[in-house]
Design a protein around this motif. Sequence first.
Motif, PDB file in Angstrom:
ATOM      1  N   GLN A   1      13.641  20.715  -7.173  1.00 43.16           N
ATOM      2  CA  GLN A   1      13.201  20.812  -8.565  1.00 43.16           C
ATOM      3  C   GLN A   1      14.354  20.546  -9.531  1.00 43.16           C
ATOM      4  N   TYR A   2      15.517  21.059  -9.221  1.00 40.29           N
ATOM      5  CA  TYR A   2      16.681  20.817 -10.075  1.00 40.29           C
ATOM      6  C   TYR A   2      17.003  19.321 -10.135  1.00 40.29           C
ATOM      7  N   SER A   3      16.987  18.654  -8.988  1.00 37.38           N
ATOM      8  CA  SER A   3      17.351  17.236  -8.925  1.00 37.38           C
ATOM      9  C   SER A   3      16.309  16.358  -9.618  1.00 37.38           C
ATOM     10  N   ALA A   4      15.051  16.800  -9.601  1.00 38.47           N
ATOM     11  CA  ALA A   4      13.981  16.027 -10.237  1.00 38.47           C
ATOM     12  C   ALA A   4      13.879  16.295 -11.732  1.00 38.47           C
ATOM     13  N   GLY A   5      14.639  17.299 -12.201  1.00 41.16           N
ATOM     14  CA  GLY A   5      14.603  17.630 -13.621  1.00 41.16           C
ATOM     15  C   GLY A   5      13.473  18.554 -14.005  1.00 41.16           C
ATOM     16  N   THR A   6      12.804  19.136 -13.000  1.00 44.53           N
ATOM     17  CA  THR A   6      11.696  20.061 -13.286  1.00 44.53           C
ATOM     18  C   THR A   6      12.099  21.517 -13.115  1.00 44.53           C
ATOM     19  N   GLY A   7      13.362  21.744 -12.788  1.00 45.16           N
ATOM     20  CA  GLY A   7      13.874  23.108 -12.642  1.00 45.16           C
ATOM     21  C   GLY A   7      15.327  23.123 -13.049  1.00 45.16           C
ATOM     22  N   ASP A   8      15.887  24.307 -13.234  1.00 45.86           N
ATOM     23  CA  ASP A   8      17.302  24.348 -13.621  1.00 45.86           C
ATOM     24  C   ASP A   8      18.144  24.972 -12.504  1.00 45.86           C
ATOM     25  N   TRP A   9      19.459  24.931 -12.707  1.00 44.38           N
ATOM     26  CA  TRP A   9      20.373  25.387 -11.661  1.00 44.38           C
ATOM     27  C   TRP A   9      20.243  26.877 -11.374  1.00 44.38           C
ATOM     28  N   SER A  10      19.787  27.638 -12.347  1.00 50.25           N
ATOM     29  CA  SER A  10      19.655  29.089 -12.133  1.00 50.25           C
ATOM     30  C   SER A  10      18.680  29.395 -10.996  1.00 50.25           C
ATOM     31  N   ALA A  11      17.704  28.507 -10.788  1.00 50.44           N
ATOM     32  CA  ALA A  11      16.752  28.718  -9.688  1.00 50.44           C
ATOM     33  C   ALA A  11      17.447  28.528  -8.338  1.00 50.44           C
ATOM     34  N   VAL A  12      18.404  27.615  -8.294  1.00 48.30           N
ATOM     35  CA  VAL A  12      19.186  27.428  -7.066  1.00 48.30           C
ATOM     36  C   VAL A  12      20.011  28.685  -6.798  1.00 48.30           C
ATOM     37  N   GLU A  13      20.617  29.220  -7.842  1.00 48.50           N
ATOM     38  CA  GLU A  13      21.418  30.437  -7.691  1.00 48.50           C
ATOM     39  C   GLU A  13      20.565  31.606  -7.204  1.00 48.50           C
ATOM     40  N   THR A  14      19.344  31.702  -7.748  1.00 49.95           N
ATOM     41  CA  THR A  14      18.435  32.782  -7.328  1.00 49.95           C
ATOM     42  C   THR A  14      18.045  32.628  -5.866  1.00 49.95           C
ATOM     43  N   ALA A  15      17.688  31.406  -5.476  1.00 49.64           N
ATOM     44  CA  ALA A  15      17.291  31.163  -4.081  1.00 49.64           C
ATOM     45  C   ALA A  15      18.445  31.488  -3.141  1.00 49.64           C
ATOM     46  N   PHE A  16      19.639  31.175  -3.582  1.00 48.15           N
ATOM     47  CA  PHE A  16      20.836  31.379  -2.772  1.00 48.15           C
ATOM     48  C   PHE A  16      21.163  32.869  -2.629  1.00 48.15           C
ATOM     49  N   VAL A  17      21.303  33.540  -3.756  1.00 46.38           N
ATOM     50  CA  VAL A  17      21.795  34.924  -3.753  1.00 46.38           C
ATOM     51  C   VAL A  17      20.689  35.935  -3.476  1.00 46.38           C
ATOM     52  N   GLN A  18      19.634  35.879  -4.295  1.00 41.58           N
ATOM     53  CA  GLN A  18      18.548  36.840  -4.091  1.00 41.58           C
ATOM     54  C   GLN A  18      17.820  36.561  -2.788  1.00 41.58           C
ATOM     55  N   GLY A  19      17.706  35.257  -2.477  1.00 43.49           N
ATOM     56  CA  GLY A  19      17.032  34.881  -1.229  1.00 43.49           C
ATOM     57  C   GLY A  19      17.740  35.463  -0.016  1.00 43.49           C
ATOM     58  N   TRP A  20      19.063  35.476  -0.051  1.00 42.87           N
ATOM     59  CA  TRP A  20      19.838  36.058   1.058  1.00 42.87           C
ATOM     60  C   TRP A  20      19.495  37.541   1.222  1.00 42.87           C
ATOM     61  N   ALA A  21      19.528  38.274   0.122  1.00 46.47           N
ATOM     62  CA  ALA A  21      19.251  39.717   0.187  1.00 46.47           C
ATOM     63  C   ALA A  21      17.835  39.976   0.698  1.00 46.47           C
ATOM     64  N   THR A  22      16.892  39.170   0.216  1.00 42.20           N
ATOM     65  CA  THR A  22      15.490  39.347   0.628  1.00 42.20           C
ATOM     66  C   THR A  22      15.321  39.095   2.120  1.00 42.20           C
ATOM     67  N   GLN A  23      15.874  37.991   2.606  1.00 45.04           N
ATOM     68  CA  GLN A  23      15.710  37.655   4.021  1.00 45.04           C
ATOM     69  C   GLN A  23      16.469  38.625   4.919  1.00 45.04           C
ATOM     70  N   TYR A  24      17.622  39.089   4.465  1.00 44.29           N
ATOM     71  CA  TYR A  24      18.367  40.082   5.251  1.00 44.29           C
ATOM     72  C   TYR A  24      17.554  41.374   5.383  1.00 44.29           C
ATOM     73  N   ALA A  25      16.968  41.800   4.256  1.00 44.34           N
ATOM     74  CA  ALA A  25      16.184  43.042   4.278  1.00 44.34           C
ATOM     75  C   ALA A  25      14.984  42.920   5.213  1.00 44.34           C
ATOM     76  N   LYS A  26      14.336  41.777   5.202  1.00 42.38           N
ATOM     77  CA  LYS A  26      13.178  41.563   6.091  1.00 42.38           C
ATOM     78  C   LYS A  26      13.612  41.598   7.548  1.00 42.38           C
ATOM     79  N   GLU A  27      14.725  40.938   7.814  1.00 40.49           N
ATOM     80  CA  GLU A  27      15.193  40.836   9.201  1.00 40.49           C
ATOM     81  C   GLU A  27      15.693  42.174   9.736  1.00 40.49           C
ATOM     82  N   ASN A  28      16.124  43.047   8.826  1.00 41.54           N
ATOM     83  CA  ASN A  28      16.697  44.312   9.257  1.00 41.54           C
ATOM     84  C   ASN A  28      15.831  45.524   8.877  1.00 41.54           C
ATOM     85  N   ALA A  29      14.571  45.263   8.588  1.00 43.66           N
ATOM     86  CA  ALA A  29      13.659  46.345   8.189  1.00 43.66           C
ATOM     87  C   ALA A  29      13.436  47.314   9.341  1.00 43.66           C
TER      88      ALA A  29
END
Length: 462
Positions: free
Chosen positions: A434-462
Amino acid sequence: MKKIIAMLLALVMVLGLAACATKTEPAQPEETTPAETETTPATTEETAPAETETEEPAATEATGSVYYLNFKPEADEAWQKLAATYTEQTGVPVKVVTAASGTYDTTLAAELDKSSAPTLFQCGNQGAINSYGDYCYPFDGTAIMDQMTTDAFNLKGEDGQTLAIGYCYEAFGIIVNKALLEKAGHSIDEITNFESLKAVADDIHARADELGFDAFSSAGLEGSSSWRFSGHLANMPLYYEFRDDGVTAQPATITGAYLNNFKNIWDLYTTDSATTGAALATATGDESEAEFGEGKAAFYQNGSWEYSNLTGTFGMNPDDLAMIPIYCGVDGEEEAGLCAGTENCWAINNEASEEDIQATIDFLVWVVTSDEGTTMLAQEFGPCPFKDAKEPENVFFQDANKYTADGKYVVTWAFNWTPAVDDWRAAVVDALTQYSAGTGDWSAVETAFVQGWATQYAKENA
């Protein structure tokens, strides 16, 4: 009478030991969906009289078989041929199934749930051990372990048992066509950091029509290519963050401290290229490889495994090839070497029959000791940590070794700690698209990167 009793006791002990020897442990389901192809050899065996020191005795008749779920599509043909050779020589059936690119986890999970599950599969990082460790047969004390020269690339369970063994190590970075650089009036020696890389790439891109080639091959985000960026390029910010924070185990959260550097190099890849914007969503790995192999781009992010394709399929001159570090604007990166490590780790299914487990061990020993096996490993995978391994004729490994010999630091594979790797990467790819196509901004990449890590870690270690 005493003699009879003694004989009976001895018989009971022998039967008891035999029962112990045949015991197998349960295993649990796993990841990855396989893409099939097959060639099947399997060896059987029994405990024969004190024979060789390298292995558990082989039986006179093949009663086991091997099913290898391979995760590298580019190595499928080589594995198929090797499996067929082994079956021809031993009579042991070896089936090789290759998961489609980007689907290994789901394929593996589906296959492990079947009655005819893989006996040999990939478990390439600690996250995979966390998910599939219950399925992994301990390698300690096996004949294949006796063939290893280091355990540096092996993965262990919580109890210290070796659950997966690294069978090769690889390097990745930016592959360079030195002949094209020279044609553009540049030299590889000019490039020592992000600033100098960008200067050369900008110049080539600005003169692409005149030169007949562009700077970077396409940074495609289609499944066959996206792993280069959600995995390998993402390693750069992860490596530097973990280095600064002294991380030595999978962290529950990350800060994204170096995501601006990730943005630097991503923007360069997707600006100084013939393929940009929304077109990246469907650009494939084969397309990117062909652009570089056919001389349409001077730079191509990929790894040492590409050497055989570039010099074989595309007929590139090894003297024209080199690999440089992925520079992204980090302070002191002039002292960086290539990214080196492995996700190529074999695991044996402990839920397979005893005969199939032994057949799989026998097959692996043959792969790492026979002329056919060691030749294939050297050509397809490069340096391997086994006693009989052949030296690869791969200039990318020569580059990796030279950087190290010159005192440059190795950028290790921090992405091996990614939790729920497929899900985390998918979210990062979606945000990058989405960022590369101009339909999203870089903050979404940061969210997927940082928040996504915490979310997936929590699921894997629930």
